[in-house]
Design a protein around this motif. Structure first.
Motif, mmCIF file in Angstrom:
data_model
loop_
_atom_site.group_PDB
_atom_site.id
_atom_site.type_symbol
_atom_site.label_atom_id
_atom_site.label_comp_id
_atom_site.label_asym_id
_atom_site.label_seq_id
_atom_site.Cartn_x
_atom_site.Cartn_y
_atom_site.Cartn_z
ATOM 1 N N PHE A 1 16.336 -51.242 -82.091
ATOM 2 C CA PHE A 1 15.084 -51.813 -81.034
ATOM 3 C C PHE A 1 14.448 -50.114 -81.062
ATOM 4 C CE2 PHE A 1 18.078 -49.797 -78.397
ATOM 5 C CZ PHE A 1 17.338 -49.109 -77.491
ATOM 6 N N LEU A 2 12.931 -50.555 -80.797
ATOM 7 C CA LEU A 2 12.230 -49.437 -80.814
ATOM 8 C C LEU A 2 11.572 -49.205 -79.336
ATOM 9 C CD1 LEU A 2 10.326 -49.722 -84.253
ATOM 10 C CD2 LEU A 2 12.218 -48.309 -83.858
ATOM 11 N N PRO A 3 11.414 -48.049 -78.962
ATOM 12 C CA PRO A 3 11.807 -46.690 -79.536
ATOM 13 C C PRO A 3 13.329 -46.658 -79.059
ATOM 14 C CG PRO A 3 10.814 -46.435 -77.398
ATOM 15 C CD PRO A 3 10.405 -47.938 -77.662
ATOM 16 N N PRO A 4 14.418 -46.114 -79.768
ATOM 17 C CA PRO A 4 15.696 -45.955 -79.446
ATOM 18 C C PRO A 4 15.592 -45.015 -78.347
ATOM 19 C CG PRO A 4 15.217 -45.678 -81.897
ATOM 20 C CD PRO A 4 13.981 -45.825 -81.252
ATOM 21 N N HIS A 5 16.667 -45.061 -77.360
ATOM 22 C CA HIS A 5 16.895 -44.466 -76.328
ATOM 23 C C HIS A 5 16.971 -42.700 -76.509
ATOM 24 C CE1 HIS A 5 17.108 -47.719 -73.564
ATOM 25 N NE2 HIS A 5 18.132 -48.141 -74.293
ATOM 26 N N SER A 6 17.843 -42.644 -77.658
ATOM 27 C CA SER A 6 18.041 -41.061 -78.070
ATOM 28 C C SER A 6 16.483 -40.591 -78.396
ATOM 29 C CB SER A 6 18.795 -41.004 -79.532
ATOM 30 O OG SER A 6 20.105 -41.347 -79.144
ATOM 31 N N LEU A 7 15.464 -41.208 -79.053
ATOM 32 C CA LEU A 7 14.287 -40.971 -79.521
ATOM 33 C C LEU A 7 13.517 -40.603 -78.172
ATOM 34 C CD1 LEU A 7 12.368 -40.075 -81.697
ATOM 35 C CD2 LEU A 7 11.519 -42.431 -81.810
ATOM 36 N N VAL A 8 13.521 -41.198 -77.028
ATOM 37 C CA VAL A 8 12.904 -41.114 -76.114
ATOM 38 C C VAL A 8 13.315 -39.988 -75.373
ATOM 39 C CG1 VAL A 8 12.740 -42.166 -73.669
ATOM 40 C CG2 VAL A 8 12.617 -43.616 -75.543
#
Length: 542
Positions: free
Chosen positions: A113-120
């Motif tokens: 899913f976008l955006p991944p929590h790590s990317l956030v």
């Protein structure tokens, strides 16, 4: 949007830089509320998944290390407005994800899913650093910034590829050691039963991954703090991971000895779990001592004092200028707007608390839809226990094919394809399904499967209020699943309940050609939906 300098003389106006930096740090912590759904997910992940609990320390360590670097630069305020752009985009995408599905399909068994929590987490930190410290601070603090990616330290693929095989390997080693000690055990590969009622289960948390990841994390951060060369950091991190795993195998063998002793001292049998904790803690402490002995050896001063970072002179007299004030005010406004919907929802729920969902009660489904009658109801639960879906089977009066309907009032914007991908289940076809319903045509994301026993078609959509719709691009590789959010609901309360709706129908004829089976199953869904209005299913939970 070029970087701006905020340095001025002692006679200038504005906050002193240390005070300004403290204000930024405090506001950055409060601003997490603007990405509350990501923060809440990560808190739940750390609290419920022991394998990923080490991720709870990542934001704290990253925060301290960034402040450490910033202090060495004299708290200089050479920020760029591009940082604010990153923050605005990140917060907007998080809010969009709360109300809609945006999912990247990489293969039949891989979807994210976008955006991944790590990317956030990474983008949020990057935006703050750029907005106030600028590109120089960003370059100097690149390690703690990238470290934020590991707020979810173990991806699900790692669980499938590494975690479970290591669980079996640990069980086999412990079993072999027990046999070497002359103990006869049951045939269950993961259970070591010393008597019919006394034994141990080699659960996933017993395979050493937690200890290995923790040791690797300590080694990685220590290598950065002590300024070791990249080659030394890599070797030390790999060695720490291996050390953590080896010591876990030692722990299992010592625990086998404990159980053998407990066969003769029955008082110990009821305290086996606490014995496991004590043995594990002692061994982990020993492994940590060995790791820091290695750090001491590589440190040029041959002690555990980290090298001091040189601090830029003139810190005492410098003050933040007008550009800092403007950026601070802009960040406060962005955080205030981003947090409004979450705070509004919390206040509304405090004033009018929603009734708790009865985990045992069945869903509230219509008894009949045209010629389709309700045949059976049941609930679907996670392995940990919480309810995730209400289910009902509908069949036509003439006894034709059954259509199953699932409603989830708890998952929010969620695509069930993620569940299939997590289980490694491959679809044969995936794409858009536009099906007519009694309330109008609705877009579904369709997936067709053949598990060897049945061929089945799933059609999923999400509903917010009375609006439903979900779309999918076709293709075996690199597709997209998405839904359009209800902008009125987003602007009105910011957090209206978004519910996934899943329909499924199947055939036992696995020899039928896939295209023909999919066409027949699609026809079944179309006939059922022609008499159904999705509002009839979702209204009881809105």
């Amino acid at each position: 949007m070029s970087p701006a300098s905020d340095h001025s003389t002692a006679s200038g106006s504005g906050l002193r830089l240390p005070v300004a930096a403290a204000l930024v740090a405090a506001l950055a912590v409060v601003g997490v509320m603007s990405v509350y759904s990501t923060a809440g997910y990560l808190l739940g992940l750390w609290a419920t998944d022991p394998l990923k609990s080490i991720g709870a320390f990542v934001p704290l360590v990253s925060f301290v290390l960034i402040l450490r670097v910033w202090r060495s630069l004299g708290w200089e305020m050479r920020g760029t407005w591009w940082g604010l752009v990153i923050l605005v985009v990140t917060i907007a995408l998080v809010h969009l994800r709360d109300h809609a599905i945006l999912e990247l399909v990489l293969s039949p068994s891989k979807a994210i899913f976008l955006p991944p929590h790590s990317l956030v987490a990474l983008a949020y930190t990057s935006g703050l650093v750029l907005l106030f410290g600028g590109t120089r601070l960003y370059r100097k603090a690149i390690f703690p910034i990238i470290l934020m990616w590991f707020v979810n330290p173990v991806p699900h693929t790692f669980n499938l590829v590494v975690d479970m095989p290591l669980q079996h390997a640990s069980a086999m080693i412990a079993r072999g050691f027990a046999h070497a000690m002359g103990q006869k055990l049951t045939s269950d590969q993961l259970r070591l039963m010393f008597t019919p009622e006394f034994g141990m289960f080699i659960a996933p948390g017993c395979n050493g991954i937690r200890g290995a990841i923790t040791m690797g994390f300590i080694a990685l951060v220590a290598g950065y703090v002590y300024r070791f060369r990249p080659r030394v950091i890599a070797m030390m991190t790999l060695g720490a991971i291996l050390l953590g795993y080896i010591f876990n195998l030692v722990r299992l063998c010592v625990l086998v000895l404990y159980y053998i002793v407990a066969l003769h001292i029955t008082w110990l049998q009821s305290r086996a779990e606490m014995g496991d904790y004590i043995i594990g803690a002692c061994l982990f402490f020993t492994a940590t001592l060995l790791l820091f002995s290695l750090i001491r050896r590589f440190n040029p001063t041959h002690d555990l004092r980290p090298p001091r970072m040189p601090i830029q002179p003139g810190l005492r007299f410098e003050r933040a200028g007008m550009s800092f004030t403007a950026r601070l005010a802009a960040m406060a406004v962005v955080f205030l707007v981003g947090s409004f919907s979450y705070v509004h929802t919390m206040v509304a729920e405090a004033r009018h608390p929603q009734p708790q969902i009865d985990q045992k009660a069945l869903g509230r489904f219509p008894q009949q839809l045209g010629q389709w009658k309700l045949r059976r109801e049941w609930n679907e639960y996670l392995t940990a226990g919480p309810l995730i879906f209400y289910w009902a089977d509908y069949a036509p009066a003439d006894g034709g094919p059954i259509v199953s309907v699932g409603i989830s009032p708890v998952l929010g914007a969620h695509d069930t394809l993620l569940c299939h991908a997590a289980r490694g289940e491959d679809w044969l076809w995936h794409g858009d399904l536009n099906l007519p319903t009694a309330g109008g045509s609705i877009a579904f994301s369709g997936s067709f499967f053949n598990d060897g026993a049945t061929q089945y078609l799933e059609a999923t959509t999400v509903c917010e209020g009375s609006t439903c719709g979900q779309h999918a691009t076709q293709g075996k590789r690199f597709g997209l699943v998405y839904s359009r959010p209800d902008l009125h609901s987003m602007m009105q309360d910011g957090h209206g309940r978004t519910m996934p709706v899943l329909l499924r129908t199947e055939t036992l004829d696995t020899a039928m050609a896939a295209d023909r089976a999919r066409a027949e199953l699609t026809s079944n869904l179309a006939q059922f939906l022609s008499a159904a209005n999705l509002s009839d299913f979702t209204a009881p939970y809105r």
